[in-house]
Design a protein around this motif. Structure first.
Motif, PDB file in Angstrom:
ATOM      1  N   GLY A 208     -20.914  -4.377 -22.271  1.00  0.00           N
ATOM      2  CA  GLY A 208     -20.514  -5.777 -22.178  1.00  0.00           C
ATOM      3  C   GLY A 208     -19.189  -5.991 -22.860  1.00  0.00           C
ATOM      4  N   LYS A 209     -18.824  -7.260 -23.003  1.00  0.00           N
ATOM      5  CA  LYS A 209     -17.559  -7.629 -23.623  1.00  0.00           C
ATOM      6  C   LYS A 209     -17.812  -8.742 -24.621  1.00  0.00           C
TER       7      LYS A 209
ATOM      8  N   GLU B 109     -10.231  -9.221 -26.269  1.00  0.00           N
ATOM      9  CA  GLU B 109     -11.444  -8.709 -25.638  1.00  0.00           C
ATOM     10  C   GLU B 109     -11.751  -7.298 -26.118  1.00  0.00           C
ATOM     11  N   VAL B 110     -13.005  -7.088 -26.485  1.00  0.00           N
ATOM     12  CA  VAL B 110     -13.483  -5.776 -26.905  1.00  0.00           C
ATOM     13  C   VAL B 110     -14.636  -5.395 -25.983  1.00  0.00           C
ATOM     14  N   LYS B 111     -14.531  -4.230 -25.378  1.00  0.00           N
ATOM     15  CA  LYS B 111     -15.619  -3.708 -24.547  1.00  0.00           C
ATOM     16  C   LYS B 111     -16.554  -2.915 -25.454  1.00  0.00           C
TER      17      LYS B 111
ATOM     18  N   ASP C  63     -14.002 -14.603 -31.895  1.00  0.00           N
ATOM     19  CA  ASP C  63     -15.219 -15.385 -32.120  1.00  0.00           C
ATOM     20  C   ASP C  63     -15.873 -15.021 -33.450  1.00  0.00           C
ATOM     21  N   PHE C  64     -15.593 -13.832 -33.948  1.00  0.00           N
ATOM     22  CA  PHE C  64     -16.210 -13.324 -35.168  1.00  0.00           C
ATOM     23  C   PHE C  64     -15.222 -13.239 -36.334  1.00  0.00           C
ATOM     24  N   GLY C  65     -14.107 -13.956 -36.227  1.00  0.00           N
ATOM     25  CA  GLY C  65     -13.134 -14.001 -37.311  1.00  0.00           C
ATOM     26  C   GLY C  65     -12.291 -12.750 -37.445  1.00  0.00           C
ATOM     27  N   LEU C  66     -12.263 -11.906 -36.422  1.00  0.00           N
ATOM     28  CA  LEU C  66     -11.437 -10.692 -36.442  1.00  0.00           C
ATOM     29  C   LEU C  66     -10.100 -11.052 -35.802  1.00  0.00           C
TER      30      LEU C  66
ATOM     31  N   ILE D  50     -21.166 -10.562 -36.869  1.00  0.00           N
ATOM     32  CA  ILE D  50     -20.082  -9.703 -37.349  1.00  0.00           C
ATOM     33  C   ILE D  50     -19.291 -10.524 -38.349  1.00  0.00           C
ATOM     34  N   ASN D  51     -18.976  -9.928 -39.484  1.00  0.00           N
ATOM     35  CA  ASN D  51     -18.133 -10.606 -40.466  1.00  0.00           C
ATOM     36  C   ASN D  51     -18.784 -11.907 -40.952  1.00  0.00           C
TER      37      ASN D  51
END
Length: 170
Positions: free
Chosen positions: A132-133, A157-159, A138-141, A100-101
């Motif tokens: 999952g989560k 946290e993103v589900k 971790d992806f620069g967001l 991502i990104n």
């Protein structure tokens, strides 16, 4: 020889939820994505999977929020038009590289194999659910805003979840 399974997009969805203002979840989805599986047999053990999501297809039912998510503060859709996922194994979990990104990290998601069936037109289909989560940072967001009463606007946290149906290729 491996069998190829292509995504049936009309019977598939990829969704996400993120905590907003620390009090409720906001749900979104991606409207344009593709995936395929290469499997040695119909058990799908250790199948190879690939998926590509168009970042500008993000949809949260709010145009301003969607545009913000497409901006450089989040997905940077202009510079990074796709999110990709590649794995070498598919069992009760799937572990692969998520990008991502422009940033790649390994992720593991829980998988439920729904089974195989033929549709009325003779196509063999297989269904999978996953969830999952991930940590968006971790992806620069990294965008966020502090709240007056404490906490932040958007959780780290993103589900993620999906319902995917695939069509067996001849």
């Amino acid at each position: 020889m491996a069998t190829k399974w292509n995504l049936d997009p009309t019977h598939s969805e990829i969704t996400f939820k993120v905590k907003h203002m620390m009090i409720s979840n906001v749900k979104g989805s991606f409207r344009n994505f593709n995936a395929e599986i290469e499997a040695e047999d119909d058990s799908f053990k250790n199948a190879k999977t690939t998926a590509t999501i168009q970042t500008d297809s993000v949809f949260t039912n709010n145009t301003d929020r969607d545009n913000h998510l497409k901006s450089a503060e989040f997905f940077n859709a202009e510079a990074h038009p796709t999110i990709t996922f590649e794995s070498q194994t598919l069992n009760d979990t799937i572990t692969g590289n998520l990008t991502i990104n422009g940033i790649t990290h390994p992720v593991t998601l829980d998988v439920d194999f729904g089974g195989i069936n033929k549709d009325p037109w003779g196509n063999t289909k297989a269904g999978f659910s996953f969830e999952g989560k991930i940590n968006r940072k971790d992806f620069g967001l990294n965008w966020n805003a502090a709240l007056e009463a404490g906490g932040v606007m958007v959780s780290d946290e993103v589900k993620v979840a999906g319902e995917l149906q695939f069509v067996k290729q001849a």
